[in-house]
Motif scaffolding. Structure first.
Motif, PDB file in Angstrom:
ATOM      1  N   ALA A  64      18.043 147.026  31.503  1.00  0.00           N
ATOM      2  CA  ALA A  64      18.375 147.760  30.274  1.00  0.00           C
ATOM      3  C   ALA A  64      19.879 147.722  30.066  1.00  0.00           C
ATOM      4  CB  ALA A  64      17.894 149.203  30.370  1.00  0.00           C
ATOM      5  N   GLU A  65      20.278 147.642  28.830  1.00  0.00           N
ATOM      6  CA  GLU A  65      21.707 147.616  28.500  1.00  0.00           C
ATOM      7  C   GLU A  65      21.973 148.531  27.319  1.00  0.00           C
ATOM      8  OE1 GLU A  65      25.556 146.681  29.212  1.00  0.00           O
ATOM      9  OE2 GLU A  65      23.876 145.809  30.320  1.00  0.00           O
ATOM     10  N   ASN A  66      23.050 149.350  27.459  1.00  0.00           N
ATOM     11  CA  ASN A  66      23.475 150.266  26.393  1.00  0.00           C
ATOM     12  C   ASN A  66      22.353 151.234  26.012  1.00  0.00           C
ATOM     13  OD1 ASN A  66      25.442 151.280  24.611  1.00  0.00           O
ATOM     14  ND2 ASN A  66      24.582 150.116  22.897  1.00  0.00           N
ATOM     15  N   LEU A  67      21.906 152.005  26.981  1.00  0.00           N
ATOM     16  CA  LEU A  67      20.815 152.956  26.756  1.00  0.00           C
ATOM     17  C   LEU A  67      21.185 153.972  25.673  1.00  0.00           C
ATOM     18  CD1 LEU A  67      19.750 153.636  30.435  1.00  0.00           C
ATOM     19  CD2 LEU A  67      18.357 152.556  28.679  1.00  0.00           C
ATOM     20  N   PRO A  68      20.212 154.422  24.895  1.00  0.00           N
ATOM     21  CA  PRO A  68      20.483 155.457  23.895  1.00  0.00           C
ATOM     22  C   PRO A  68      21.016 156.727  24.550  1.00  0.00           C
ATOM     23  CG  PRO A  68      18.325 154.470  23.521  1.00  0.00           C
ATOM     24  CD  PRO A  68      18.803 153.964  24.842  1.00  0.00           C
ATOM     25  N   ARG A  69      21.825 157.450  23.818  1.00  0.00           N
ATOM     26  CA  ARG A  69      22.350 158.713  24.314  1.00  0.00           C
ATOM     27  C   ARG A  69      21.205 159.620  24.748  1.00  0.00           C
ATOM     28  NH1 ARG A  69      22.793 163.068  21.162  1.00  0.00           N
ATOM     29  NH2 ARG A  69      22.682 161.730  19.289  1.00  0.00           N
ATOM     30  N   GLU A  85      19.450 152.474  16.814  1.00  0.00           N
ATOM     31  CA  GLU A  85      19.333 153.872  16.375  1.00  0.00           C
ATOM     32  C   GLU A  85      19.690 153.985  14.903  1.00  0.00           C
ATOM     33  OE1 GLU A  85      20.208 158.455  17.633  1.00  0.00           O
ATOM     34  OE2 GLU A  85      20.947 156.839  18.914  1.00  0.00           O
ATOM     35  N   THR A 125      14.289 145.597  21.576  1.00  0.00           N
ATOM     36  CA  THR A 125      15.597 145.932  21.005  1.00  0.00           C
ATOM     37  C   THR A 125      15.440 147.190  20.158  1.00  0.00           C
ATOM     38  OG1 THR A 125      16.157 143.582  20.879  1.00  0.00           O
ATOM     39  CG2 THR A 125      17.523 145.106  19.621  1.00  0.00           C
ATOM     40  N   PHE A 134      16.239 145.963  26.224  1.00  0.00           N
ATOM     41  CA  PHE A 134      15.443 146.211  27.429  1.00  0.00           C
ATOM     42  C   PHE A 134      14.621 144.977  27.770  1.00  0.00           C
ATOM     43  CE2 PHE A 134      15.963 150.050  24.977  1.00  0.00           C
ATOM     44  CZ  PHE A 134      16.311 151.026  25.894  1.00  0.00           C
ATOM     45  N   ASP A 178      19.390 157.531  30.971  1.00  0.00           N
ATOM     46  CA  ASP A 178      20.228 156.804  31.925  1.00  0.00           C
ATOM     47  C   ASP A 178      19.364 155.840  32.733  1.00  0.00           C
ATOM     48  OD1 ASP A 178      19.011 158.281  34.084  1.00  0.00           O
ATOM     49  OD2 ASP A 178      20.409 159.917  33.702  1.00  0.00           O
ATOM     50  N   ASP A 179      20.020 154.963  33.509  1.00  0.00           N
ATOM     51  CA  ASP A 179      19.310 153.924  34.265  1.00  0.00           C
ATOM     52  C   ASP A 179      18.277 154.510  35.210  1.00  0.00           C
ATOM     53  OD1 ASP A 179      20.715 151.966  32.981  1.00  0.00           O
ATOM     54  OD2 ASP A 179      22.169 151.665  34.592  1.00  0.00           O
ATOM     55  N   SER A 230      20.327 148.973  21.651  1.00  0.00           N
ATOM     56  CA  SER A 230      19.918 149.002  23.060  1.00  0.00           C
ATOM     57  C   SER A 230      18.941 147.853  23.303  1.00  0.00           C
ATOM     58  CB  SER A 230      19.233 150.331  23.411  1.00  0.00           C
ATOM     59  OG  SER A 230      20.065 151.431  23.088  1.00  0.00           O
TER      60      SER A 230
END
Length: 310
Positions: free
Chosen positions: A23-28, A104, A101, A12, A31-32, A10
């Motif tokens: 933000a791009e590809n947020l952790p599960r 996970e 960055t 940011f 959300d935005d 992820s």
């Protein structure tokens, strides 16, 4: 950036006020709407937010990148992230923002925890196993009248322990299945023909420690049967019966019976073997062991406490 969707990475960007602008590809679990326009303390648990904010402030002040591991409770689940925080500089070199960055590493951390637990278990069981072997060596030596007699008796008992340990290892140290334990132990005396030993009743998995001692008891009984008892006769046969029982309070235990009848001389038992069967093994499984010998017959009954059953 879209390619990140197939990775645990992820990315940011925050302004100098540490407000998330991108933000791009947020952790599960995020959300935005939760992240953009907010700071870490607006959507993360306090401890995680405080640590992130402190690291980012150091980057703003010193322009030195930061890297650390961070546990975060997201949705009731503790997740681990490898965090990289880097400064964003303008043409003059002044820090005007923060790139973060997150990678996970939850699965990796869980494997590390499992490995550490496994190594602790190996260490504990190795020490326990060495103590058992030392005790066997000492007791066998005291009861032996010759070096060759000691080597033969101790080697057999050592093999019995090793075979029980193999079964425990095969089940990831969760225990050993009783029928497998009997089969492995009598196989030590098999030669070219299977020994006539049958197992019936409740086939239960017993705990690792109990498996070592029950395996030793079976070895002692089988060795005695080959030397003096039922298996001396070509027509001899042994029955091993197991049954689960419960007392008035509902506590369960396993009753194990080794039954020889019509043998050549079922009354003969070496003193050390008798001590193993009636004292050492029952103590280890928190139960009772009794040997009943009549002319040409032998019956060994062992009770295994429910705490050693799985």
């Amino acid at each position: 950036m879209r390619a990140l969707g197939r990775t645990p990475v992820s990315v940011f960007y925050q302004s100098t006020g540490l407000i998330y602008q991108w933000a791009e590809n947020l952790p599960r679990g995020l959300d935005d709407a939760q992240v953009l326009g907010n700071s870490d303390s607006d959507f993360l648990p306090r401890l995680a937010a405080d640590r992130l904010t402190a690291a980012k402030n150091r980057v703003l002040e010193t322009a030195e990148p930061q890297r650390f591991e961070l546990p975060v409770n997201l949705g009731g689940e503790v997740r681990w992230f490898d965090v990289w925080v880097d400064p964003d500089r303008n043409a003059e070199g002044a820090v005007i923002g923060i790139f973060s960055t997150l990678i996970e590493m939850t699965d990796q951390k869980r494997r590390e925890v499992q490995l550490k637990s496994l190594l602790r278990e190996v260490s504990h069981r190795s020490k326990n196993l060495l103590a058992i072997i030392l005790s066997l060596a000492s007791q066998t030596a005291r009861s032996s009248t010759s070096l060759s007699g000691f080597v033969a008796a101790f080697s057999g008992r050592l093999q019995a322990i090793a075979r029980a340990q193999d079964l425990v290892t095969d089940r990831d140290w969760h225990g050993a299945l009783l029928s497998d334990l009997v089969a492995r132990q009598v196989a030590l005396f098999r030669g070219d023909k299977a020994l006539p030993v049958s197992v019936s009743g409740d086939d239960i998995v017993i705990s690792p420690n109990a498996a070592l001692y029950v395996g030793l008891a079976i070895h002692e009984l089988a060795a005695n049967a080959v030397k003096h008892g039922q298996l001396v006769s070509v027509n001899g046969h042994i029955d091993v019966e197991a049954r689960l029982v419960s007392n008035a309070e509902g506590a369960r235990s396993l009753k194990l019976d080794w039954i020889e009848s019509d043998g050549k001389d079922g009354t003969e038992l070496e003193p050390l073997t008798l001590a193993f069967l009636e004292n050492v093994v029952p103590l280890a499984v928190e139960g009772e062991g009794t040997v009943v010998r009549n002319e040409g017959a032998l019956r060994y009954s062992l009770e295994i406490d429910g705490g050693h059953l799985t």
